[in-house]
Design a protein around this motif. Structure first.
Motif, PDB file in Angstrom:
ATOM      1  N   LYS A  23       0.786  -1.356  -0.325  1.00  0.00           N
ATOM      2  CA  LYS A  23       0.444   0.098  -0.195  1.00  0.00           C
ATOM      3  C   LYS A  23       0.927   1.110   0.051  1.00  0.00           C
ATOM      4  O   LYS A  23       0.171   2.944  -0.454  1.00  0.00           O
ATOM      5  CB  LYS A  23      -0.891   0.129   1.146  1.00  0.00           C
ATOM      6  CG  LYS A  23      -2.023  -0.392   1.093  1.00  0.00           C
ATOM      7  CD  LYS A  23      -3.050  -0.562   2.525  1.00  0.00           C
ATOM      8  CE  LYS A  23      -3.667  -2.446   2.855  1.00  0.00           C
ATOM      9  NZ  LYS A  23      -4.387  -2.264   3.598  1.00  0.00           N
ATOM     10  N   TRP A  66      -7.298   5.424  -8.638  1.00  0.00           N
ATOM     11  CA  TRP A  66      -7.275   4.356  -7.233  1.00  0.00           C
ATOM     12  C   TRP A  66      -8.053   5.216  -6.260  1.00  0.00           C
ATOM     13  O   TRP A  66      -9.104   4.673  -5.985  1.00  0.00           O
ATOM     14  CB  TRP A  66      -5.545   4.374  -6.886  1.00  0.00           C
ATOM     15  CG  TRP A  66      -5.872   4.111  -5.764  1.00  0.00           C
ATOM     16  CD1 TRP A  66      -5.662   2.425  -5.092  1.00  0.00           C
ATOM     17  CD2 TRP A  66      -6.312   5.035  -4.397  1.00  0.00           C
ATOM     18  NE1 TRP A  66      -5.937   2.683  -3.631  1.00  0.00           N
ATOM     19  CE2 TRP A  66      -5.779   3.927  -3.269  1.00  0.00           C
ATOM     20  CE3 TRP A  66      -5.666   6.183  -4.365  1.00  0.00           C
ATOM     21  CZ2 TRP A  66      -5.588   4.436  -2.069  1.00  0.00           C
ATOM     22  CZ3 TRP A  66      -5.110   6.956  -2.778  1.00  0.00           C
ATOM     23  CH2 TRP A  66      -5.561   5.830  -1.938  1.00  0.00           C
ATOM     24  N   SER A  69     -11.570   5.160  -6.653  1.00  0.00           N
ATOM     25  CA  SER A  69     -13.039   3.603  -6.740  1.00  0.00           C
ATOM     26  C   SER A  69     -12.131   2.941  -6.062  1.00  0.00           C
ATOM     27  O   SER A  69     -12.656   3.319  -4.656  1.00  0.00           O
ATOM     28  CB  SER A  69     -12.549   2.516  -8.117  1.00  0.00           C
ATOM     29  OG  SER A  69     -11.130   2.735  -7.887  1.00  0.00           O
ATOM     30  N   GLU A  70     -10.612   2.216  -5.580  1.00  0.00           N
ATOM     31  CA  GLU A  70     -10.261   1.553  -4.224  1.00  0.00           C
ATOM     32  C   GLU A  70      -9.966   2.762  -3.277  1.00  0.00           C
ATOM     33  O   GLU A  70     -10.625   2.211  -1.815  1.00  0.00           O
ATOM     34  CB  GLU A  70      -9.175   0.683  -4.971  1.00  0.00           C
ATOM     35  CG  GLU A  70      -8.372  -0.177  -3.264  1.00  0.00           C
ATOM     36  CD  GLU A  70      -7.034  -0.361  -4.451  1.00  0.00           C
ATOM     37  OE1 GLU A  70      -6.249  -0.263  -2.965  1.00  0.00           O
ATOM     38  OE2 GLU A  70      -6.883  -0.468  -5.752  1.00  0.00           O
ATOM     39  N   LYS A  73     -13.351   3.895  -1.386  1.00  0.00           N
ATOM     40  CA  LYS A  73     -14.156   2.304  -0.732  1.00  0.00           C
ATOM     41  C   LYS A  73     -13.280   2.438   0.504  1.00  0.00           C
ATOM     42  O   LYS A  73     -13.869   1.292   1.451  1.00  0.00           O
ATOM     43  CB  LYS A  73     -13.874   0.989  -1.309  1.00  0.00           C
ATOM     44  CG  LYS A  73     -15.030   1.307  -2.709  1.00  0.00           C
ATOM     45  CD  LYS A  73     -14.755  -0.278  -3.162  1.00  0.00           C
ATOM     46  CE  LYS A  73     -15.548   0.163  -5.121  1.00  0.00           C
ATOM     47  NZ  LYS A  73     -15.167  -1.258  -5.630  1.00  0.00           N
ATOM     48  N   SER A  74     -11.686   2.397   0.710  1.00  0.00           N
ATOM     49  CA  SER A  74     -11.015   2.416   1.559  1.00  0.00           C
ATOM     50  C   SER A  74     -10.414   2.708   3.418  1.00  0.00           C
ATOM     51  O   SER A  74     -10.253   3.108   4.243  1.00  0.00           O
ATOM     52  CB  SER A  74      -9.682   1.252   1.326  1.00  0.00           C
ATOM     53  OG  SER A  74     -10.475   0.393   0.700  1.00  0.00           O
ATOM     54  N   GLN A 157     -17.360   0.399   6.905  1.00  0.00           N
ATOM     55  CA  GLN A 157     -17.580  -0.024   5.457  1.00  0.00           C
ATOM     56  C   GLN A 157     -19.125  -1.143   5.740  1.00  0.00           C
ATOM     57  O   GLN A 157     -20.108  -0.827   5.109  1.00  0.00           O
ATOM     58  CB  GLN A 157     -16.343  -1.336   4.945  1.00  0.00           C
ATOM     59  CG  GLN A 157     -15.550  -0.409   4.696  1.00  0.00           C
ATOM     60  CD  GLN A 157     -13.800  -1.251   4.008  1.00  0.00           C
ATOM     61  OE1 GLN A 157     -14.173  -2.637   4.682  1.00  0.00           O
ATOM     62  NE2 GLN A 157     -13.721  -0.440   3.011  1.00  0.00           N
TER      63      GLN A 157
END
Length: 161
Positions: A23, A66, A69-70, A73-74, A157
């Motif tokens: 990451k 990124w 999207s990802e 979400k995170s 989440q």
């Protein structure tokens, strides 16, 4: 049996460290991408538009893809993440503005006539870039310190779902 359990924990810990490092490297890679983007922006202007195919908007570059999207979400619950959006967009906007200035029938004349504006846009691009890089570094530190545990992230989440 105790050795097997211990070995299993060691493998799990190593796997988590690798995932975490991945990451951080990904985020650091976005900084490198933007250094290259800025270099291409300068080169394209001073080559009077040659190389403009390397331009992308803030949603189409690797960081933008990124982020929307990802990343969203995170990490949407982290202020360090949310704050990336504005300076990131500005880096691209000022580079694109400079490209539009020279996308005329006589780009050399436009370059000379608009030299101050081009310089100002590049200065603004650099300032936004420095802010973006600082925020990326802050996000990396936040994730390294892991002040938001995985359990907290999972709860967040689930609440969103």
């Amino acid at each position: 049996m105790k050795n097997v359990i211990s070995f299993n924990h060691e493998i799990k810990d190593a796997s988590e460290k690798i995932a975490s490092t991945s990451k951080f490297l990904k985020l650091a890679g976005y900084k490198v991408d933007h250094i290259i983007f800025k270099s291409n922006a300068y080169r394209t202007i001073f080559r009077l538009g040659k190389g403009k195919e390397f331009f992308s908007d803030h949603r189409s570059c690797n960081l933008g893809k990124w982020y929307y999207s990802e990343g969203m979400k995170s990490y949407a619950h982290l202020p360090e993440f949310i704050q990336l959006s504005e300076p990131h967009e500005l880096v691209h906007r000022y580079a694109e503005e400079n490209l539009r200035i020279i996308e005329v029938p006589d780009p050399m004349r436009a370059l000379i006539k608009n030299a101050n504006r081009l310089r100002e846009n590049f200065e603004k691009m650099e300032a936004a870039s420095m802010k973006l890089f600082h925020l990326i570094d802050g996000l990396i530190e936040k994730l390294k310190n892991n002040s938001h545990s995985l359990e907290q992230l999972e709860v967040y989440q689930l609440q969103k779902a």
